[in-house]
Design a protein around this motif. Structure first.
Motif, PDB file in Angstrom:
ATOM      1  N   ILE A 323      36.951  34.055  48.995  1.00 28.88           N
ATOM      2  CA  ILE A 323      37.410  35.305  49.594  1.00 28.88           C
ATOM      3  C   ILE A 323      38.778  35.122  50.245  1.00 28.88           C
ATOM      4  O   ILE A 323      39.654  35.999  50.166  1.00 28.88           O
ATOM      5  CB  ILE A 323      36.385  35.810  50.634  1.00 28.88           C
ATOM      6  CG1 ILE A 323      35.048  36.127  49.953  1.00 28.88           C
ATOM      7  CG2 ILE A 323      36.908  37.035  51.368  1.00 28.88           C
ATOM      8  CD1 ILE A 323      35.121  37.192  48.889  1.00 28.88           C
ATOM      9  N   PHE A 324      39.010  33.974  50.881  1.00 32.69           N
ATOM     10  CA  PHE A 324      40.306  33.698  51.499  1.00 32.69           C
ATOM     11  C   PHE A 324      41.423  33.724  50.458  1.00 32.69           C
ATOM     12  O   PHE A 324      42.471  34.370  50.655  1.00 32.69           O
ATOM     13  CB  PHE A 324      40.276  32.340  52.203  1.00 32.69           C
ATOM     14  CG  PHE A 324      41.617  31.874  52.709  1.00 32.69           C
ATOM     15  CD1 PHE A 324      42.098  32.305  53.927  1.00 32.69           C
ATOM     16  CD2 PHE A 324      42.396  31.010  51.942  1.00 32.69           C
ATOM     17  CE1 PHE A 324      43.354  31.888  54.389  1.00 32.69           C
ATOM     18  CE2 PHE A 324      43.636  30.587  52.384  1.00 32.69           C
ATOM     19  CZ  PHE A 324      44.124  31.026  53.619  1.00 32.69           C
ATOM     20  N   GLU A 326      41.346  35.094  47.527  1.00 29.99           N
ATOM     21  CA  GLU A 326      41.421  36.415  46.914  1.00 29.99           C
ATOM     22  C   GLU A 326      42.265  37.379  47.753  1.00 29.99           C
ATOM     23  O   GLU A 326      42.950  38.253  47.210  1.00 29.99           O
ATOM     24  CB  GLU A 326      40.013  36.983  46.750  1.00 29.99           C
ATOM     25  CG  GLU A 326      39.959  38.349  46.083  1.00 29.99           C
ATOM     26  CD  GLU A 326      38.543  38.876  45.995  1.00 29.99           C
ATOM     27  OE1 GLU A 326      38.262  39.662  45.075  1.00 29.99           O
ATOM     28  OE2 GLU A 326      37.710  38.518  46.852  1.00 29.99           O
ATOM     29  N   THR A 327      42.217  37.223  49.076  1.00 32.93           N
ATOM     30  CA  THR A 327      42.909  38.163  49.957  1.00 32.93           C
ATOM     31  C   THR A 327      44.228  37.616  50.505  1.00 32.93           C
ATOM     32  O   THR A 327      44.923  38.319  51.247  1.00 32.93           O
ATOM     33  CB  THR A 327      41.995  38.527  51.144  1.00 32.93           C
ATOM     34  OG1 THR A 327      41.591  37.333  51.830  1.00 32.93           O
ATOM     35  CG2 THR A 327      40.752  39.262  50.645  1.00 32.93           C
ATOM     36  N   LEU A 328      44.581  36.378  50.180  1.00 32.97           N
ATOM     37  CA  LEU A 328      45.825  35.777  50.682  1.00 32.97           C
ATOM     38  C   LEU A 328      47.030  36.465  50.055  1.00 32.97           C
ATOM     39  O   LEU A 328      47.102  36.631  48.824  1.00 32.97           O
ATOM     40  CB  LEU A 328      45.835  34.277  50.368  1.00 32.97           C
ATOM     41  CG  LEU A 328      47.009  33.468  50.930  1.00 32.97           C
ATOM     42  CD1 LEU A 328      47.010  33.499  52.467  1.00 32.97           C
ATOM     43  CD2 LEU A 328      46.952  32.024  50.423  1.00 32.97           C
ATOM     44  N   LEU A 329      47.999  36.863  50.885  1.00 32.09           N
ATOM     45  CA  LEU A 329      49.192  37.590  50.417  1.00 32.09           C
ATOM     46  C   LEU A 329      50.433  36.725  50.572  1.00 32.09           C
ATOM     47  O   LEU A 329      50.520  35.868  51.471  1.00 32.09           O
ATOM     48  CB  LEU A 329      49.363  38.883  51.211  1.00 32.09           C
ATOM     49  CG  LEU A 329      48.185  39.868  51.203  1.00 32.09           C
ATOM     50  CD1 LEU A 329      48.509  41.082  52.057  1.00 32.09           C
ATOM     51  CD2 LEU A 329      47.827  40.271  49.782  1.00 32.09           C
ATOM     52  N   LYS A 335      49.354  39.770  46.178  1.00 33.21           N
ATOM     53  CA  LYS A 335      48.299  38.758  46.169  1.00 33.21           C
ATOM     54  C   LYS A 335      48.864  37.431  45.683  1.00 33.21           C
ATOM     55  O   LYS A 335      49.491  37.356  44.622  1.00 33.21           O
ATOM     56  CB  LYS A 335      47.134  39.197  45.286  1.00 33.21           C
ATOM     57  CG  LYS A 335      46.309  40.338  45.888  1.00 33.21           C
ATOM     58  CD  LYS A 335      45.052  40.582  45.095  1.00 33.21           C
ATOM     59  CE  LYS A 335      44.165  41.618  45.796  1.00 33.21           C
ATOM     60  NZ  LYS A 335      42.889  41.839  45.080  1.00 33.21           N
ATOM     61  N   SER A 341      40.440  37.111  40.418  1.00 37.13           N
ATOM     62  CA  SER A 341      39.558  38.143  39.853  1.00 37.13           C
ATOM     63  C   SER A 341      39.143  37.811  38.426  1.00 37.13           C
ATOM     64  O   SER A 341      38.179  38.370  37.904  1.00 37.13           O
ATOM     65  CB  SER A 341      40.248  39.509  39.889  1.00 37.13           C
ATOM     66  OG  SER A 341      41.427  39.502  39.096  1.00 37.13           O
ATOM     67  N   GLY A 438      40.054  30.648  56.078  1.00 39.64           N
ATOM     68  CA  GLY A 438      39.170  31.780  56.290  1.00 39.64           C
ATOM     69  C   GLY A 438      38.201  31.598  57.441  1.00 39.64           C
ATOM     70  O   GLY A 438      37.370  32.479  57.685  1.00 39.64           O
TER      71      GLY A 438
END
Length: 439
Positions: A323-324, A326-329, A335, A341, A438
């Motif tokens: 999840i970390f 996946e959401t890291l920008l 992204k 994904s 995360g």
């Protein structure tokens, strides 16, 4: 079935005697057998012929008894089976999902109260003569009281069922049979064994170092409670529910052990402790995109610089780490790892599992990341499973409460499998520790 087991044991002992006579002659310079030895060998041959014929007769009799058997016992909870006088008509074999056959064999043994003849009759009435013969021809376990050995085909079927659920298996660990429960083979620890040479030049000794990988089957036992109410209502949905209950109990334990098992005389060693010591290192304490990218690159570099084939390379991570990432920008708000994904981290696939803990370290907030060429990790599976069942035993649930199967109208299924793990090249596994991403 006890007679068949005894006959096979006698046959094995007799064959050992024959091999011992030949080994004695070979040890004396490949001489011929003496007259006395020839007589003993001929007698052993005749005994083997007798045992083979006896085993054949007993096996045929068991098959015929299973085919002719009628439903005899009551179901758990007092429900009776009423004989119909008919068997399931012959039909084209229906392709079964992995594990369904194993589920049906288990149900038949439970409903037959672990009486083989009754179980075979139930299997035939519910699922056809083929299943009746499978149950009727099962061998009783000589090591587990009251247990039955599942045929190799259906033991393999159950392992196929585990593969998508156990991260190491899913990532492509090499699965090999363990005949007799043991296997010793070479493994590579460092170096190369090839060199260019000129005409009539000796091949130089290169810096190749090898060791031994020894697999010795370890016993994994699981207790699975099944509601008798389910078993009284045969359907495909019940087949699937029993299958899933059996899979879950075994798969969770395998997943945890194959990743982080310390290893012992009774338990296999996980990837964390199969990795070479130099391949285990800590993540950067400062968490930002650059350091995360560098840590992931350092994992890959450990394998690439060791000339690992990278034929099934990939990551195994915790869900928190997934999840970390996946959401890291990045700095532009995009992204940083959009390929997450699609099941990849960079060019390599990953698998997320709860078996990678997130409560390690002094602060109980650390995790780990495993990167490996999983084809170099070996899982040796002994192609036999043992099933036993009881509706009067007790068990302790996940809350520590002791429960009675009899009082709860349940049946306890005990499944025993044997396996071990190893690695063909120590440097094929790298581990990043102290991961607080995360947290």
């Amino acid at each position: 079935m006890d007679r068949i087991t005894a006959l096979r044991a006698a046959q094995a002992a007799n064959l050992d005697q024959m091999e011992a006579l030949l080994a004695t002659a070979h040890a004396d310079g490949e001489r011929d057998l003496t007259a006395e030895e020839k007589a003993a060998y001929a007698a052993a041959q005749a005994e083997d012929d007798r045992l083979v014929a006896a085993i054949g007769r007993e096996t045929d009799a068991e098959r015929r008894r299973a085919a002719a058997a009628k439903p005899l016992p009551g179901l758990p909870g007092g429900t009776r089976i009423t004989p119909t006088g008919a068997t399931v008509p012959a039909a084209a074999a229906e392709p079964l999902q992995p594990g369904i056959a194993f589920s049906r064999i288990t149900q038949a043994l439970i409903l037959g109260d672990m009486d083989q003849r009754a179980a075979a009759s139930i299997a035939e009435e519910r699922w056809g003569s083929d299943f009746g013969q499978v149950v009727g021809n099962m061998e009783q376990s000589t090591t587990t009281k009251g247990g039955f050995l599942v045929d190799t085909r259906y033991a393999s079927d159950f392992i196929d069922l585990l593969r998508p659920t156990v991260a190491v298996r899913a990532m492509g660990a090499r699965e090999i049979p363990l005949p007799g429960g043991n296997l010793t083979t070479r493994k590579k620890t460092a170096g190369s064994a090839a060199a260019y040479v000129g005409e009539r030049q000796a091949i130089p000794t290169t810096d190749v170092r090898v060791g031994q990988m020894t697999l010795s089957a370890k016993k994994l036992a699981a207790i699975v409670p099944i509601m008798n109410e389910l078993l009284r209502r045969p359907s495909r949905q019940v087949d699937e529910m029993v299958r899933e209950d059996l899979r879950e109990s075994v798969a969770i334990t395998e997943d945890q052990q194959f990743l982080r098992g310390v290893g012992s005389a009774t338990a296999p060693t996980g990837a964390r402790y199969l990795a070479a010591a130099a391949n285990v290192f800590a993540a950067n304490a400062t968490i930002n995109l650059q350091n995360v990218t560098n840590d992931l690159a350092a994992l890959r570099l450990k394998l690439l610089t060791a000339n690992i084939p990278m034929s099934r390379a990939g990551y195994i991570i915790s869900w928190r780490t997934a999840i970390f990432l996946e959401t890291l920008l990045d700095g532009n708000g995009n992204k940083a790892f959009p390929e997450i994904s699609q099941g990849r981290i960079g060019p390599y696939p990953f698998r997320a599992t709860n078996s990678v803990p997130t409560n390690l370290g002094a602060g109980s907030n650390e995790s780990e990341i495993y990167f490996a060429d999983w084809a170099q990790m070996v899982i040796g599976d002994e192609d036999r499973l043992t099933i036993a069942a009881s509706d009067v035993a007790s068990y302790v649930d996940t809350d520590g409460v002791t429960r009675s199967a009899f009082q709860n109208d349940e049946t306890l299924i005990r499944v025993i499998e044997h396996h071990d793990t190893g690695v063909r090249y120590d440097q094929a596994i790298a581990v990043l520790t102290g991961v607080k991403w995360g947290a």
